[in-house]
Design a protein around this motif. Structure first.
Motif, PDB file in Angstrom:
ATOM      1  N   LEU A  76       0.829  -1.196   0.000  1.00 50.38           N
ATOM      2  CA  LEU A  76       0.000   0.000   0.000  1.00 50.38           C
ATOM      3  C   LEU A  76       0.869   1.254   0.000  1.00 50.38           C
ATOM      4  CD1 LEU A  76      -2.669  -1.117   2.605  1.00 50.38           C
ATOM      5  CD2 LEU A  76      -3.072  -0.647   0.186  1.00 50.38           C
ATOM      6  N   MET A  77       0.442   2.272  -0.730  1.00 52.66           N
ATOM      7  CA  MET A  77       1.191   3.526  -0.779  1.00 52.66           C
ATOM      8  C   MET A  77       1.229   4.193   0.598  1.00 52.66           C
ATOM      9  SD  MET A  77      -0.021   5.059  -4.461  1.00 52.66           S
ATOM     10  CE  MET A  77       0.696   6.652  -4.171  1.00 52.66           C
ATOM     11  N   ILE A  78       0.098   4.173   1.298  1.00 53.52           N
ATOM     12  CA  ILE A  78       0.027   4.702   2.653  1.00 53.52           C
ATOM     13  C   ILE A  78      -0.223   3.511   3.575  1.00 53.52           C
ATOM     14  CG2 ILE A  78      -1.194   6.226   4.255  1.00 53.52           C
ATOM     15  CD1 ILE A  78      -2.007   7.901   1.791  1.00 53.52           C
ATOM     16  N   PRO A  79       0.803   3.074   4.281  1.00 55.75           N
ATOM     17  CA  PRO A  79       0.600   1.918   5.164  1.00 55.75           C
ATOM     18  C   PRO A  79      -0.480   2.231   6.200  1.00 55.75           C
ATOM     19  CG  PRO A  79       2.927   2.502   5.009  1.00 55.75           C
ATOM     20  CD  PRO A  79       2.156   3.597   4.341  1.00 55.75           C
ATOM     21  N   PRO A  80      -1.356   1.281   6.478  1.00 57.57           N
ATOM     22  CA  PRO A  80      -2.417   1.557   7.451  1.00 57.57           C
ATOM     23  C   PRO A  80      -1.855   1.732   8.862  1.00 57.57           C
ATOM     24  CG  PRO A  80      -2.507  -0.736   6.728  1.00 57.57           C
ATOM     25  CD  PRO A  80      -1.444  -0.058   5.918  1.00 57.57           C
ATOM     26  N   ALA A  81      -2.523   2.608   9.630  1.00 62.67           N
ATOM     27  CA  ALA A  81      -2.188   2.736  11.049  1.00 62.67           C
ATOM     28  C   ALA A  81      -2.561   1.443  11.750  1.00 62.67           C
ATOM     29  CB  ALA A  81      -2.925   3.921  11.663  1.00 62.67           C
ATOM     30  N   PHE A  82      -3.677   0.841  11.321  1.00 63.50           N
ATOM     31  CA  PHE A  82      -4.057  -0.492  11.772  1.00 63.50           C
ATOM     32  C   PHE A  82      -5.082  -1.073  10.819  1.00 63.50           C
ATOM     33  CE2 PHE A  82      -7.189   2.117  14.043  1.00 63.50           C
ATOM     34  CZ  PHE A  82      -8.370   1.446  13.783  1.00 63.50           C
ATOM     35  N   ILE A  83      -5.173  -2.381  10.826  1.00 61.56           N
ATOM     36  CA  ILE A  83      -6.186  -3.103  10.067  1.00 61.56           C
ATOM     37  C   ILE A  83      -6.623  -4.280  10.932  1.00 61.56           C
ATOM     38  CG2 ILE A  83      -4.434  -4.354   8.749  1.00 61.56           C
ATOM     39  CD1 ILE A  83      -6.492  -4.393   6.398  1.00 61.56           C
ATOM     40  N   VAL A  84      -7.928  -4.430  11.105  1.00 65.24           N
ATOM     41  CA  VAL A  84      -8.491  -5.447  11.974  1.00 65.24           C
ATOM     42  C   VAL A  84      -9.518  -6.247  11.175  1.00 65.24           C
ATOM     43  CG1 VAL A  84      -9.814  -5.859  14.090  1.00 65.24           C
ATOM     44  CG2 VAL A  84      -8.209  -3.945  13.980  1.00 65.24           C
ATOM     45  N   ALA A  85      -9.447  -7.557  11.275  1.00 68.41           N
ATOM     46  CA  ALA A  85     -10.430  -8.431  10.630  1.00 68.41           C
ATOM     47  C   ALA A  85     -11.073  -9.301  11.704  1.00 68.41           C
ATOM     48  CB  ALA A  85      -9.761  -9.308   9.575  1.00 68.41           C
ATOM     49  N   GLU A  86     -12.396  -9.333  11.688  1.00 64.90           N
ATOM     50  CA  GLU A  86     -13.132 -10.191  12.608  1.00 64.90           C
ATOM     51  C   GLU A  86     -14.405 -10.638  11.902  1.00 64.90           C
ATOM     52  OE1 GLU A  86     -15.453  -9.928  16.817  1.00 64.90           O
ATOM     53  OE2 GLU A  86     -13.538  -8.898  16.677  1.00 64.90           O
ATOM     54  N   GLY A  87     -14.565 -11.948  11.785  1.00 62.07           N
ATOM     55  CA  GLY A  87     -15.722 -12.470  11.056  1.00 62.07           C
ATOM     56  C   GLY A  87     -15.696 -11.959   9.629  1.00 62.07           C
ATOM     57  N   ASP A  88     -16.834 -11.392   9.177  1.00 66.50           N
ATOM     58  CA  ASP A  88     -16.899 -10.881   7.804  1.00 66.50           C
ATOM     59  C   ASP A  88     -16.583  -9.389   7.714  1.00 66.50           C
ATOM     60  OD1 ASP A  88     -19.226  -9.835   8.939  1.00 66.50           O
ATOM     61  OD2 ASP A  88     -20.558 -10.552   7.352  1.00 66.50           O
ATOM     62  N   MET A  89     -16.087  -8.794   8.821  1.00 66.12           N
ATOM     63  CA  MET A  89     -15.786  -7.360   8.860  1.00 66.12           C
ATOM     64  C   MET A  89     -14.281  -7.110   8.837  1.00 66.12           C
ATOM     65  SD  MET A  89     -18.739  -5.874   8.939  1.00 66.12           S
ATOM     66  CE  MET A  89     -18.126  -4.238   9.202  1.00 66.12           C
ATOM     67  N   VAL A  90     -13.890  -6.054   8.104  1.00 68.71           N
ATOM     68  CA  VAL A  90     -12.505  -5.588   8.082  1.00 68.71           C
ATOM     69  C   VAL A  90     -12.537  -4.072   8.265  1.00 68.71           C
ATOM     70  CG1 VAL A  90     -10.368  -5.391   6.743  1.00 68.71           C
ATOM     71  CG2 VAL A  90     -11.803  -7.440   6.511  1.00 68.71           C
ATOM     72  N   VAL A  91     -11.749  -3.583   9.225  1.00 67.23           N
ATOM     73  CA  VAL A  91     -11.633  -2.143   9.464  1.00 67.23           C
ATOM     74  C   VAL A  91     -10.187  -1.747   9.213  1.00 67.23           C
ATOM     75  CG1 VAL A  91     -11.882  -0.264  11.140  1.00 67.23           C
ATOM     76  CG2 VAL A  91     -13.469  -2.216  11.195  1.00 67.23           C
ATOM     77  N   ILE A  92     -10.012  -0.722   8.395  1.00 67.57           N
ATOM     78  CA  ILE A  92      -8.676  -0.222   8.082  1.00 67.57           C
ATOM     79  C   ILE A  92      -8.659   1.270   8.403  1.00 67.57           C
ATOM     80  CG2 ILE A  92      -9.307   0.117   5.645  1.00 67.57           C
ATOM     81  CD1 ILE A  92      -6.373  -0.629   4.939  1.00 67.57           C
ATOM     82  N   ALA A  93      -7.585   1.732   9.026  1.00 65.98           N
ATOM     83  CA  ALA A  93      -7.458   3.144   9.383  1.00 65.98           C
ATOM     84  C   ALA A  93      -6.119   3.659   8.892  1.00 65.98           C
ATOM     85  CB  ALA A  93      -7.569   3.328  10.891  1.00 65.98           C
ATOM     86  N   GLY A  94      -6.123   4.915   8.487  1.00 64.32           N
ATOM     87  CA  GLY A  94      -4.902   5.537   8.011  1.00 64.32           C
ATOM     88  C   GLY A  94      -4.757   6.937   8.563  1.00 64.32           C
ATOM     89  N   GLU A  95      -3.523   7.403   8.591  1.00 63.95           N
ATOM     90  CA  GLU A  95      -3.228   8.755   9.045  1.00 63.95           C
ATOM     91  C   GLU A  95      -3.015   9.646   7.825  1.00 63.95           C
ATOM     92  OE1 GLU A  95       0.006  11.319  11.646  1.00 63.95           O
ATOM     93  OE2 GLU A  95       0.225   9.158  11.514  1.00 63.95           O
ATOM     94  N   PHE A  96      -3.762  10.749   7.775  1.00 61.01           N
ATOM     95  CA  PHE A  96      -3.662  11.723   6.699  1.00 61.01           C
ATOM     96  C   PHE A  96      -3.430  13.089   7.332  1.00 61.01           C
ATOM     97  CE2 PHE A  96      -6.023   8.190   5.062  1.00 61.01           C
ATOM     98  CZ  PHE A  96      -5.519   8.030   3.783  1.00 61.01           C
ATOM     99  N   PRO A  97      -2.162  13.482   7.529  1.00 59.09           N
ATOM    100  CA  PRO A  97      -1.881  14.764   8.185  1.00 59.09           C
ATOM    101  C   PRO A  97      -2.616  15.914   7.499  1.00 59.09           C
ATOM    102  CG  PRO A  97       0.129  13.508   7.879  1.00 59.09           C
ATOM    103  CD  PRO A  97      -0.946  12.798   7.108  1.00 59.09           C
ATOM    104  N   GLN A  98      -3.146  16.815   8.322  1.00 59.29           N
ATOM    105  CA  GLN A  98      -3.913  17.962   7.835  1.00 59.29           C
ATOM    106  C   GLN A  98      -3.202  19.251   8.225  1.00 59.29           C
ATOM    107  OE1 GLN A  98      -7.152  17.654   6.151  1.00 59.29           O
ATOM    108  NE2 GLN A  98      -6.082  15.693   5.955  1.00 59.29           N
TER     109      GLN A  98
END
Length: 140
Positions: A76-98
């Motif tokens: 990935l161009m912007i590595p995720p701050a975290f990625i969590v998978a549980e069951g059929d759900m996946v949550v991915i978060a990233g940092e985008f400085p403002q």
């Protein structure tokens, strides 16, 4: 002490679908690749993107209008701050400085998340941490 959680093979596959979706669609600026990762009946919970695969394709095309498609990269161009998978759900978060509102030469960390429900190797539902493109306002 850190607890280690072992992903099931299905959760690992779902996690990889989300990573590959970002690599092939957003990092590569390729709206045509949406069909490879997104179900026709894709349900969108973000108000700035229409539901359905076609709505997401249109959003990606508009986002990268006039920009050349890029080759798919192994990471990935912007590595995720975290990625969590549980069951059929996946949550991915990233940092985008403002930019700091009072001093645009400085930035502050701004985290966004996307949550996906995956079915049969395709994204079928999406929730976003952003409904309007605007940084948060400080508390009064």
């Amino acid at each position: 002490m850190t607890d280690s959680v072992q992903l099931s093979s299905q959760e690992a596959r779902n996690r990889q679908v989300v990573i590959d979706f970002y690599r092939h669609v957003f990092d590569a600026r390729n709206p045509a690749a949406v069909k490879d990762f997104v179900a026709e009946d894709y349900r969108q919970h973000a108000s700035h993107v229409s539901s359905g695969r076609a709505g997401l394709e249109a959003f990606v095309a508009e986002t990268f209008h006039g920009l050349p498609q890029l080759p798919v990269q192994p990471d990935l161009m912007i590595p995720p701050a975290f990625i969590v998978a549980e069951g059929d759900m996946v949550v991915i978060a990233g940092e985008f400085p403002q930019p700091e509102p009072e001093d645009p030469t400085r930035t502050y960390p701004f985290f966004v998340f996307d949550a996906y429900r995956v079915r049969d190797g395709k994204l079928v539902e999406h929730w976003s941490g952003i409904n309007k493109i605007a940084p948060p306002k400080p508390p009064r």
